[in-house]
Write a protein that holds these residues in place. Structure first.
Motif, short mmCIF file in Angstrom:
data_model
loop_
_atom_site.label_atom_id
_atom_site.label_comp_id
_atom_site.label_asym_id
_atom_site.label_seq_id
_atom_site.Cartn_x
_atom_site.Cartn_y
_atom_site.Cartn_z
N ALA A 158 16.38 32.13 14.00
CA ALA A 158 17.69 32.60 13.88
C ALA A 158 18.13 32.53 12.64
CB ALA A 158 18.57 31.96 15.08
N LEU A 159 18.05 31.45 11.93
CA LEU A 159 18.74 31.76 10.64
C LEU A 159 18.25 32.41 9.70
CD1 LEU A 159 19.53 27.74 10.43
CD2 LEU A 159 21.19 29.33 10.87
N ARG A 160 16.94 32.72 9.83
CA ARG A 160 16.24 33.63 8.95
C ARG A 160 16.55 34.88 9.23
NH1 ARG A 160 11.50 30.04 9.87
NH2 ARG A 160 10.76 29.20 7.96
N ARG A 161 16.89 35.08 10.45
CA ARG A 161 17.52 36.82 10.54
C ARG A 161 18.68 36.98 9.97
NH1 ARG A 161 14.80 35.52 15.46
NH2 ARG A 161 16.69 34.68 16.65
N ARG A 162 19.55 35.91 9.69
CA ARG A 162 20.65 35.90 9.18
C ARG A 162 20.70 36.01 7.65
NH1 ARG A 162 24.69 32.08 12.92
NH2 ARG A 162 24.13 33.22 14.98
N ARG A 163 19.69 34.96 7.05
CA ARG A 163 19.51 35.09 5.67
C ARG A 163 18.01 34.98 5.35
NH1 ARG A 163 21.79 30.19 1.48
NH2 ARG A 163 20.06 30.76 -0.39
N SER A 164 17.50 36.25 4.91
CA SER A 164 15.92 36.06 4.96
C SER A 164 15.15 35.27 4.21
CB SER A 164 15.76 37.61 4.70
OG SER A 164 16.16 37.97 3.40
N GLU A 165 15.91 34.99 3.11
CA GLU A 165 15.12 33.90 2.00
C GLU A 165 16.09 32.59 2.07
OE1 GLU A 165 12.54 34.42 0.16
OE2 GLU A 165 12.11 36.32 1.00
N LEU A 166 15.68 31.75 3.02
CA LEU A 166 16.43 30.43 3.21
C LEU A 166 16.14 29.58 2.02
CD1 LEU A 166 15.70 29.62 6.87
CD2 LEU A 166 17.87 30.51 5.82
N PRO A 167 16.91 28.70 1.55
CA PRO A 167 16.66 27.89 0.64
C PRO A 167 15.77 26.54 1.21
CG PRO A 167 18.66 27.33 1.57
CD PRO A 167 18.31 28.64 2.45
N PRO A 168 15.42 25.63 0.40
CA PRO A 168 14.62 24.61 1.05
C PRO A 168 14.98 23.99 2.34
CG PRO A 168 14.79 24.16 -1.36
CD PRO A 168 15.70 25.25 -1.02
N HIS A 169 14.28 23.95 3.29
CA HIS A 169 14.78 23.37 4.72
C HIS A 169 13.65 22.63 5.49
CE1 HIS A 169 12.25 27.57 4.67
NE2 HIS A 169 11.60 27.06 5.66
N ARG A 170 14.14 22.29 6.52
CA ARG A 170 13.28 21.58 7.42
C ARG A 170 13.82 21.62 8.84
NH1 ARG A 170 11.66 20.56 3.03
NH2 ARG A 170 10.92 18.76 2.16
N VAL A 171 12.96 21.52 9.87
CA VAL A 171 13.37 21.35 11.14
C VAL A 171 13.09 19.99 11.59
CG1 VAL A 171 12.59 21.68 13.84
CG2 VAL A 171 12.33 23.57 12.03
N ILE A 172 14.40 19.21 12.01
CA ILE A 172 14.66 17.83 12.34
C ILE A 172 15.29 17.74 13.67
CG2 ILE A 172 15.18 15.63 11.50
CD1 ILE A 172 15.23 16.93 8.57
N PRO A 173 14.36 17.42 14.76
CA PRO A 173 15.05 17.38 15.98
C PRO A 173 16.04 16.37 16.10
CG PRO A 173 12.91 16.77 16.15
CD PRO A 173 13.02 17.18 14.72
N THR A 174 16.71 16.20 17.14
CA THR A 174 17.56 14.82 17.44
C THR A 174 16.56 13.84 17.70
OG1 THR A 174 17.84 15.80 19.72
CG2 THR A 174 19.62 16.06 18.16
N CYS A 175 16.45 12.68 17.31
CA CYS A 175 15.61 11.64 17.26
C CYS A 175 16.14 10.46 17.98
CB CYS A 175 14.94 11.29 16.02
SG CYS A 175 14.35 12.42 14.85
N ALA A 176 15.03 9.32 18.32
CA ALA A 176 15.45 8.37 19.24
C ALA A 176 15.16 7.03 18.27
CB ALA A 176 14.77 8.45 20.60
N ASP A 177 15.69 5.93 18.48
CA ASP A 177 15.28 4.74 17.97
C ASP A 177 14.12 4.11 18.88
OD1 ASP A 177 15.11 2.32 17.08
OD2 ASP A 177 17.20 1.97 16.72
#
Length: 391
Positions: free
Chosen positions: A176-195
């Motif tokens: 969805a963010l790529r549809r708003r800015r086609s060339e994204l800067p450095p990025h990661r997918v980081i889900p909500t994590c658990a201890d």
């Protein structure tokens, strides 16, 4: 490396204690010098014991804390005031510490950093926690195309344009963010994590006390009546009473979770891991509106870490992909009695697999552990680290 971390959520909030502080402590352990700018709710700030305890804990990890007062009403002027106060504090912290990176958790924090008139060369990491304007429209908080909607969308667009790095909770959200800015800067997918040291499976041979478990608040996005209907349908296939762990006890009762067949409890956040371990499977239904593609429910990683399979509806974050194979949970195709019965039957069969808890735990270790989340942030920090002067 020196970083200023900005959160419009309070460090004293439950969310701050589960989704902000643990990451900061992990990053500090990797040698990152951190300053935390957070906005604290007056009621929580008045708890002197909690405030002092948190300050001492952060200090033990060499995390500098700059708490600011959160203002709620009147909504727009209060938020505007907080934006100005936050922008001033961010600039001061950058100048005081010499930080080369500002990590902004959410859109309000990102706007603060943009307005802070940061020194040249300071980079900004935009940690997107959801598509805020889309969520407000989907929730009915305001109308699409209204003056407020247009203002918020302009802020989101400006945030994304200014970002030197981006984090999204889901791959669908990143798209969805790529549809708003086609060339994204450095990025990661980081889900909500658990201890994973806190959320862990039952001991071998320890029998579960409950069947299906729901954990979390009710309302807005969560479909209480549909969850109750599914829990009733699953009773023939999943042994044990369903358990609803929620602060919204009365809402659960109104949805139909009656005492004669379901247990409803409100427990402290610190008690949730022990209660999860007493169930066989976690379930939740969320309104599958477009904005929820960018969401990753915190309870997903917590359940998998506890060795529990997950049951949910389609259209939420990346869960369609994660659960489609049916090895660590399953998807309910629709909210019909037929699909409830079909999913419950499949869940009953899945729960008879002795290897199920281990599979769930291994997925949590690989994708939803606090350790993996901290490492992903650290690697992105290193990628965004400003080049040495003259280099």
């Amino acid at each position: 490396m020196k970083v200023v971390y900005v959160s419009y959520d309070g460090a004293l909030d439950p969310l701050g204690s589960s989704q902000v502080r643990p990451y900061l402590e992990g990053l500090a352990g990797r040698g990152v010098a951190l300053s935390l700018v957070s906005f604290e709710k007056p009621a929580r700030w008045r708890d002197a014991e909690a405030r002092t305890s948190l300050a001492a804990r952060l200090a033990r990890h060499d995390i500098r804390w700059r708490p600011l007062a959160y203002h709620k009403r009147p909504r727009l002027p209060a938020t505007g005031w907080d934006l100005l106060a936050g922008a001033r504090a961010v600039r001061q912290e950058v100048e005081r510490t010499g930080a080369g990176l500002v990590h902004c958790r959410g859109d309000v924090a990102m706007a603060m950093a943009r307005w802070a008139r940061l020194p040249p060369g300071v980079r900004i990491l935009y940690d997107v926690r959801g598509l805020f304007a889309d969520e407000r429209v989907d929730a009915g908080s305001w109308a699409a195309g209204s003056p407020l909607d247009r203002v918020v969308r302009r802020v989101e667009a400006a945030n994304l344009r200014r970002a030197d790095g981006v984090v999204a909770l889901t791959a669908a959200g990143l798209d969805a963010l790529r549809r708003r800015r086609s060339e994204l800067p450095p990025h990661r997918v980081i889900p909500t994590c658990a201890d994973l040291s806190v959320f862990r499976p039952r001991a071998p041979g320890e029998p579960p006390d409950y069947g299906l478990v729901y954990s979390g608040s009710l309302g807005t996005w969560y479909m209480g009546r549909e969850m109750v209907a599914f829990a009733r349908a699953a009773a023939a296939f999943v042994p044990g009473r369903p358990l609803f762990l929620t602060p919204d006890v009365e809402e659960a009762r109104r949805a139909g979770a009656a005492p004669d067949w379901a247990e409803v409890r409100s427990v402290a956040p610190a008690e949730v891991p022990a209660w999860l371990r007493r169930g066989r499977a976690l379930f939740f239904f969320i309104r599958a509106v477009p904005s929820k593609r960018a969401s990753c429910p915190t309870k997903l990683g917590e359940a998998l870490a506890s060795g529990l399979p997950v049951v949910c509806n389609r259209g939420i974050g990346d869960l369609d992909t994660i659960l489609e194979g049916g090895t660590v949970g399953l998807l309910v195709d629709s909210f019909s009695e037929e699909d409830y019965a079909r999913a419950a039957r499949r869940l009953g069969a899945l729960l008879r697999d002795p290897a199920l808890p281990g599979r769930c735990r291994r997925l949590a270790e690989a994708a939803y552990s606090l350790e993996s989340g901290v490492e992903a942030y650290h690697q992105l920090y290193l990628e965004l680290r400003p080049a040495p002067a003259g280099g």
